[in-house]
Motif scaffolding. Structure first.
Motif, PDB file in Angstrom:
ATOM      1  N   THR A   1      11.853  -5.002   8.440  1.00 25.70           N
ATOM      2  CA  THR A   1      11.957  -3.702   7.781  1.00 25.70           C
ATOM      3  C   THR A   1      11.703  -4.383   6.624  1.00 25.70           C
ATOM      4  O   THR A   1      12.544  -5.130   5.805  1.00 25.70           O
ATOM      5  N   HIS A   2      10.260  -3.743   5.993  1.00 26.52           N
ATOM      6  CA  HIS A   2      10.067  -4.511   4.865  1.00 26.52           C
ATOM      7  C   HIS A   2      10.120  -5.158   4.012  1.00 26.52           C
ATOM      8  O   HIS A   2      10.627  -6.087   2.991  1.00 26.52           O
TER       9      HIS A   2
ATOM     10  N   TYR B   1       6.595   4.437   0.068  1.00 23.32           N
ATOM     11  CA  TYR B   1       7.081   3.940   1.407  1.00 23.32           C
ATOM     12  C   TYR B   1       7.053   2.480   1.442  1.00 23.32           C
ATOM     13  O   TYR B   1       7.236   2.503   2.911  1.00 23.32           O
ATOM     14  N   GLY B   2       6.832   1.719   1.048  1.00 20.87           N
ATOM     15  CA  GLY B   2       6.817   0.311   1.114  1.00 20.87           C
ATOM     16  C   GLY B   2       5.208   0.025   1.037  1.00 20.87           C
ATOM     17  O   GLY B   2       4.127   0.114   1.207  1.00 20.87           O
ATOM     18  N   TRP B   3       5.131  -1.190   1.233  1.00 19.50           N
ATOM     19  CA  TRP B   3       4.001  -1.895   1.677  1.00 19.50           C
ATOM     20  C   TRP B   3       3.616  -2.418   3.033  1.00 19.50           C
ATOM     21  O   TRP B   3       4.701  -2.956   3.438  1.00 19.50           O
ATOM     22  N   GLN B   4       2.471  -1.990   3.654  1.00 15.83           N
ATOM     23  CA  GLN B   4       2.106  -2.276   4.929  1.00 15.83           C
ATOM     24  C   GLN B   4       1.805  -3.844   4.879  1.00 15.83           C
ATOM     25  O   GLN B   4       1.957  -4.082   6.415  1.00 15.83           O
ATOM     26  N   ASP B   5       1.060  -4.516   4.614  1.00 11.13           N
ATOM     27  CA  ASP B   5       1.028  -5.900   4.331  1.00 11.13           C
ATOM     28  C   ASP B   5       1.423  -6.839   4.136  1.00 11.13           C
ATOM     29  O   ASP B   5       2.979  -6.276   3.522  1.00 11.13           O
ATOM     30  N   GLU B   6       1.344  -8.293   4.685  1.00  7.22           N
ATOM     31  CA  GLU B   6       2.522  -8.897   4.628  1.00  7.22           C
ATOM     32  C   GLU B   6       2.721  -9.540   3.285  1.00  7.22           C
ATOM     33  O   GLU B   6       3.821 -10.419   2.474  1.00  7.22           O
TER      34      GLU B   6
ATOM     35  N   CYS C   1       2.600  -8.192  -0.823  1.00  7.48           N
ATOM     36  CA  CYS C   1       2.579  -7.172  -1.855  1.00  7.48           C
ATOM     37  C   CYS C   1       2.250  -7.625  -3.602  1.00  7.48           C
ATOM     38  O   CYS C   1       2.839  -8.452  -3.467  1.00  7.48           O
TER      39      CYS C   1
ATOM     40  N   HIS D   1       5.353   1.885  -4.292  1.00  9.70           N
ATOM     41  CA  HIS D   1       5.475   2.261  -3.624  1.00  9.70           C
ATOM     42  C   HIS D   1       6.106   2.911  -2.695  1.00  9.70           C
ATOM     43  O   HIS D   1       7.208   2.106  -1.946  1.00  9.70           O
TER      44      HIS D   1
ATOM     45  N   CYS E   1       7.860  -7.722   3.276  1.00  7.72           N
ATOM     46  CA  CYS E   1       7.657  -8.443   2.237  1.00  7.72           C
ATOM     47  C   CYS E   1       8.413  -7.909   0.286  1.00  7.72           C
ATOM     48  O   CYS E   1       7.841  -8.574  -0.848  1.00  7.72           O
ATOM     49  N   CYS E   2       9.076  -7.603   1.098  1.00 12.35           N
ATOM     50  CA  CYS E   2      10.206  -6.469  -0.187  1.00 12.35           C
ATOM     51  C   CYS E   2      11.283  -8.140  -0.374  1.00 12.35           C
ATOM     52  O   CYS E   2      12.447  -7.162  -1.345  1.00 12.35           O
TER      53      CYS E   2
END
Length: 127
Positions: free
Chosen positions: A85-86, A112-117, A119, A110, A88-89
């Motif tokens: 879950t997230h 809702y979060g970043w979708q790629d690997e 950020c 972001h 890259c965070c």
């Protein structure tokens, strides 16, 4: 006839003293209740969550700063990022991770979060 001024101010002084005593009594009662509630909350968290809290206030400190932190934790729980879950965070100082109204606020850039690997706004803690 001239004594009525003195009697009037004696009554005003007596009322003021009574109000002052009332306020002191109420303040003491609130401190006692506050300390008892703090002890109960501390015991609850220690027993249920195995978390040590120090909520009892110091002298003349009815509402310590960390009460706000505790209420934030209870009302808006924190969700830690993990590899599923997230991912890259993980380790980012911008990560907020609190739930508001059933929605997770990941960070200000972001929500809702970043979708790629990776950020583009990732910043390590302490940088």
């Amino acid at each position: 006839m001239d004594d009525w001024h003195k009697e009037f101010w004696d009554v005003v002084d007596s009322v003021a003293q009574g109000i002052e005593q009332f306020v002191q009594d109420v303040t003491q009662a609130v401190e006692v209740i506050h300390n008892e509630i703090a002890i109960d909350i501390e015991q609850f968290f220690e027993e249920v969550f195995d978390v040590e809290l120090e909520l009892r206030p110091g002298e003349n400190d009815l509402f310590p700063d960390h009460w706000g932190e505790l209420s934030d934790w209870l009302v808006n729980p924190r969700v830690e990022p993990d590899p599923t879950t997230h991912p890259c965070c993980v380790g980012c100082q911008n990560y907020h991770g609190r739930i508001y109204g059933g929605n997770l606020l990941v960070c200000a850039m972001h929500p809702y979060g970043w979708q790629d690997e990776t950020c583009p706004d990732w910043e390590g803690k302490g940088n």
